[in-house]
Motif scaffolding. Structure first.
Motif, PDB file in Angstrom:
ATOM      1  N   GLU A 203      24.476  -2.228  -4.420  1.00  0.00           N
ATOM      2  CA  GLU A 203      23.563  -1.101  -4.240  1.00  0.00           C
ATOM      3  C   GLU A 203      24.377   0.096  -3.762  1.00  0.00           C
ATOM      4  OE1 GLU A 203      19.328   0.146  -2.185  1.00  0.00           O
ATOM      5  OE2 GLU A 203      20.754  -1.003  -1.003  1.00  0.00           O
ATOM      6  N   HIS A 224      19.688  -6.756  -4.563  1.00  0.00           N
ATOM      7  CA  HIS A 224      19.921  -5.499  -5.289  1.00  0.00           C
ATOM      8  C   HIS A 224      20.694  -5.802  -6.575  1.00  0.00           C
ATOM      9  CE1 HIS A 224      18.099  -3.177  -2.145  1.00  0.00           C
ATOM     10  NE2 HIS A 224      18.917  -3.714  -1.248  1.00  0.00           N
ATOM     11  N   VAL A 226      21.921  -3.856  -8.615  1.00  0.00           N
ATOM     12  CA  VAL A 226      21.570  -2.920  -9.677  1.00  0.00           C
ATOM     13  C   VAL A 226      22.797  -2.246 -10.289  1.00  0.00           C
ATOM     14  CG1 VAL A 226      21.179  -0.983  -8.081  1.00  0.00           C
ATOM     15  CG2 VAL A 226      19.942  -1.077 -10.245  1.00  0.00           C
ATOM     16  N   ARG A 227      23.853  -2.095  -9.500  1.00  0.00           N
ATOM     17  CA  ARG A 227      25.012  -1.367 -10.025  1.00  0.00           C
ATOM     18  C   ARG A 227      25.904  -2.242 -10.905  1.00  0.00           C
ATOM     19  NH1 ARG A 227      27.544   2.494  -5.731  1.00  0.00           N
ATOM     20  NH2 ARG A 227      28.737   3.056  -7.604  1.00  0.00           N
ATOM     21  N   ASN A 252      16.225   2.226  -4.035  1.00  0.00           N
ATOM     22  CA  ASN A 252      17.407   2.808  -4.676  1.00  0.00           C
ATOM     23  C   ASN A 252      17.325   4.326  -4.696  1.00  0.00           C
ATOM     24  OD1 ASN A 252      17.691   0.271  -7.298  1.00  0.00           O
ATOM     25  ND2 ASN A 252      18.376   0.220  -5.183  1.00  0.00           N
ATOM     26  N   VAL A 257      20.870   6.286  -3.988  1.00  0.00           N
ATOM     27  CA  VAL A 257      21.748   5.609  -4.953  1.00  0.00           C
ATOM     28  C   VAL A 257      21.542   6.225  -6.335  1.00  0.00           C
ATOM     29  CG1 VAL A 257      22.343   3.397  -6.003  1.00  0.00           C
ATOM     30  CG2 VAL A 257      21.699   3.506  -3.577  1.00  0.00           C
ATOM     31  N   TYR A 258      20.281   6.557  -6.644  1.00  0.00           N
ATOM     32  CA  TYR A 258      19.943   7.275  -7.872  1.00  0.00           C
ATOM     33  C   TYR A 258      19.057   8.446  -7.494  1.00  0.00           C
ATOM     34  CZ  TYR A 258      21.679   2.982  -9.906  1.00  0.00           C
ATOM     35  OH  TYR A 258      22.467   1.896 -10.218  1.00  0.00           O
ATOM     36  N   VAL A 264      17.278   4.847 -12.448  1.00  0.00           N
ATOM     37  CA  VAL A 264      17.517   3.444 -12.081  1.00  0.00           C
ATOM     38  C   VAL A 264      17.740   2.646 -13.375  1.00  0.00           C
ATOM     39  CG1 VAL A 264      16.562   1.396 -10.962  1.00  0.00           C
ATOM     40  CG2 VAL A 264      16.091   3.673 -10.008  1.00  0.00           C
TER      41      VAL A 264
END
Length: 358
Positions: A203, A224, A226-227, A252, A257-258, A264
């Protein structure tokens, strides 16, 4: 006029929710008043606090607010109230199974020590499950900011309660700090005791932190993750190994983060075959609970109802629940999809993505 299917009626599992962060804002305010504690304006306001944790100062502010909220949980009654209300909120959102994450270290000084604290939480969980019908299990989480020996202590404690409702072991806090491999022994203890390894990664830190969770900690799920979308080879590995990423879109965005919900990379992960369990993370601070994550996927990322149903299946398949229950809930997902769009139910409307998405 026809409406899209109500995502609150879609059966789903919630696999990424933190204990204090699951508290209702009204409960936070009432418990602070009960114990004579002062809350900062950011926790009193009706709108979620402005948080950006992509730099160290921003993360420190987020952590300070979280610690302040945690300080209102001071006795047995507070713990039981929180768990019961969380179960009610999960039921309202269509969550039929919850795996909630807690670091008992944070509450132990006021509740008689680590073991009595975990026993109290598990007892409250059993009561809430019986009252609401929502299946609830617990992941014990170590803090990445503390010494790895503390994590080993928690891993041994978690294994002791594996037959009482503890199903996993996590590692939370800022994944930019410290190395995953420093906690490898704690996770080995947990895995050898039959627990799921579910550390945070991917994340605030990039794809390498997800890879470290897999290689150093034996992660079966990644908090998470997500990355991982930034690395096609890593996404292919996650898909091939069936590792579930607990993606929390609202947090996020709230943590910077975004910039926007549309940024996202949920669809990129989904189309790469990565299993995804949507989560709310800390609704108290981010302003939106589980159903809002599904609405975000629909309204801002273009997920169809068929795709939302598949996300719900991912969550159910990634949960540590009995197979009979899993089969029943998967059949109910199919029934939700087969029912066709319905008129919006009376009462609270099926609103947008929630105040926590900015």
């Amino acid at each position: 006029m026809e409406h899209q299917r109500d995502v609150r009626l879609l059966p789903k599992a919630h696999l990424h929710l933190h204990f204090t962060g699951a508290m209702r804002p009204a409960t936070l305010h009432e418990l602070a008043a009960k114990h004579g504690l002062h809350l900062p304006e950011a926790l009193v306001s009706e709108t979620p606090p402005q948080l950006r944790a992509t730099d160290e100062r921003g993360w420190f502010r987020f952590q300070r607010l979280y610690d302040t909220a945690r300080s209102v949980l001071r006795d047995e009654e507070d713990i039981r109230r929180l768990v019961h209300e969380v179960a009610e909120d999960e039921l309202a959102d269509g969550s039929r199974w919850l795996e909630i994450q807690v670091d008992p270290t944070s509450y132990a000084p006021r509740l008689g020590g680590l073991t009595p604290t975990l026993e109290l939480i598990l007892d409250a969980v059993a009561e809430a499950e019986a009252a609401t019908g929502v299946g609830i299990r617990v992941l014990v989480a170590a803090n990445r900011m503390k010494h790895p020996l503390d994590a080993r202590t928690l891993a041994r404690l978690a294994v002791r309660f594996a037959d009482r409702g503890v199903i996993g072991f996590g590692l939370s806090n800022d994944e930019r700090r410290g190395l995953a491999r420093d906690f490898d022994r704690a996770f080995a203890i947990a895995r050898e005791g039959g627990l799921l390894a579910a550390p945070h990664g991917g994340e605030l830190a990039g794809p390498s932190s997800v890879r470290d969770c897999l290689d150093d900690l034996g992660a079966g799920r990644v908090g998470h993750g997500v990355r991982a979308a930034e690395d096609p080879r890593l996404m292919a590995r996650l898909a091939a190994e069936g590792v579930v990423c607990e993606v929390c879109p609202a947090s996020n965005v709230a943590l910077g983060v975004y910039e926007r919900p549309e940024d996202v990379p949920l669809r990129r992960l989904f189309e790469a075959g990565v299993r995804i369990a949507l989560g709310a993370d800390d609704p108290l601070l981010f302003g939106s609970r589980l159903a809002a994550q599904y609405r975000l996927a629909r309204e801002r990322l273009g997920f169809s109802d068929e795709e939302l149903a598949e996300l719900a299946r991912h969550s159910l398949r990634g949960a540590r629940m009995p197979e009979e229950r899993r089969g029943r809930l998967l059949a109910e997902v199919d029934a939700w999809l087969a029912s066709g769009p319905l008129p919006a139910p009376a009462g609270e409307p099926d609103r947008g993505v929630g105040a926590g998405v900015r």
